[in-house]
Design a protein around this motif. Structure first.
Motif, PDB file in Angstrom:
ATOM      1  N   PRO A  19      38.075  27.102  37.267  1.00  0.00           N
ATOM      2  CA  PRO A  19      38.888  28.149  37.884  1.00  0.00           C
ATOM      3  C   PRO A  19      39.688  27.586  39.056  1.00  0.00           C
ATOM      4  CG  PRO A  19      36.623  28.881  37.564  1.00  0.00           C
ATOM      5  CD  PRO A  19      36.648  27.407  37.290  1.00  0.00           C
ATOM      6  N   ARG A  20      40.912  28.032  39.193  1.00  0.00           N
ATOM      7  CA  ARG A  20      41.724  27.611  40.322  1.00  0.00           C
ATOM      8  C   ARG A  20      41.153  28.201  41.603  1.00  0.00           C
ATOM      9  NH1 ARG A  20      45.699  30.053  37.419  1.00  0.00           N
ATOM     10  NH2 ARG A  20      46.134  31.378  39.225  1.00  0.00           N
ATOM     11  N   ARG A  69      39.072  32.729  45.000  1.00  0.00           N
ATOM     12  CA  ARG A  69      39.236  33.558  46.203  1.00  0.00           C
ATOM     13  C   ARG A  69      39.432  35.023  45.827  1.00  0.00           C
ATOM     14  NH1 ARG A  69      42.105  29.029  48.188  1.00  0.00           N
ATOM     15  NH2 ARG A  69      44.086  29.918  47.468  1.00  0.00           N
ATOM     16  N   ASN A  70      40.230  35.266  44.803  1.00  0.00           N
ATOM     17  CA  ASN A  70      40.454  36.642  44.358  1.00  0.00           C
ATOM     18  C   ASN A  70      39.150  37.289  43.904  1.00  0.00           C
ATOM     19  OD1 ASN A  70      43.189  36.728  44.881  1.00  0.00           O
ATOM     20  ND2 ASN A  70      43.792  36.145  42.820  1.00  0.00           N
TER      21      ASN A  70
END
Length: 214
Positions: free
Chosen positions: A14-15, A20-21
């Protein structure tokens, strides 16, 4: 000769912004579940988290998945507080006290109704989080008991019931108005756990298994 071709599989991670989201969604959901209960619209959760509705549903396909993640994250943070107390606090009863106050700070009692909601109680993530916190609570109590600081007639279930009853009212019921009383009343309860016991407790020791059957 036949040439062997090695296929390299790329591991997709995951980026950072996606992680963060996800964290923002869980944080917002936890806050709103505590304030308004588990039925708060997911659109409102998305708005507080500062993300779009699609981002919420991409991370959590339904409400049960989000509630389960919130409960697991709260239990994980409480377990981390217990591990720190075990590692950093030489006084056994003080370590137990830190754990109890950490449970209150995580608003465990406001989230308790969600732990008995319709979602899968035997989900591997939930069971792992539950087992970890129970094992750490047992260790904290055993250490305090061995040090002669904890009365012998209390169990982990007694601790968790008291935290749930004293730390917060049910979610959405003027929860935030009671914050100024929480640690004061918990400290009164903790003083009653110290050995030697001042009285004989009625009934029997409560275990976590008792709570699950209730």
């Amino acid at each position: 000769m036949e040439t062997a071709v090695r296929v390299q599989h790329k591991v997709t991670r995951p980026r950072a912004d996606a992680l963060r989201n996800r964290e923002r969604i869980v944080t917002a959901a936890r806050e709103m579940f505590v304030e308004f209960g588990p039925d708060v619209p997911l659109d409102e959760v998305a708005r507080r988290a500062g993300v779009g509705n699609a981002t919420v549903y991409r991370n959590f396909p339904d409400r049960d998945a989000l509630v389960r993640e919130v409960v697991c994250s709260v239990m994980d943070r409480t377990s981390e507080a217990a591990e720190l107390a075990l590692a950093e606090t030489g006084d056994a009863f003080e370590a137990l006290s830190r754990f109890v106050h950490a449970c209150a700070d995580e608003r465990l009692s406001a989230l308790c109704p969600m732990m008995s909601s319709a979602f899968d109680q035997h989900h591997p993530d939930l069971e792992a989080a539950r087992e970890r916190i129970e094992e750490l609570a047992e260790r904290l109590m055993a250490r305090a008991r061995e040090a002669g600081q904890l009365r012998p007639d209390v169990g982990v279930g007694d601790i968790m019931i008291a935290v749930a009853q004293l730390s917060r009212p049910p979610a959405g019921t003027a929860t935030l108005c009671f914050d100024r009383f929480v640690h004061r009343h918990l400290q009164l309860f903790l003083d009653g756990l110290r050995a030697p016991a001042r009285s004989e407790l009625p009934g029997t020791t409560a275990t976590m298994e008792d709570l699950r059957k209730a």
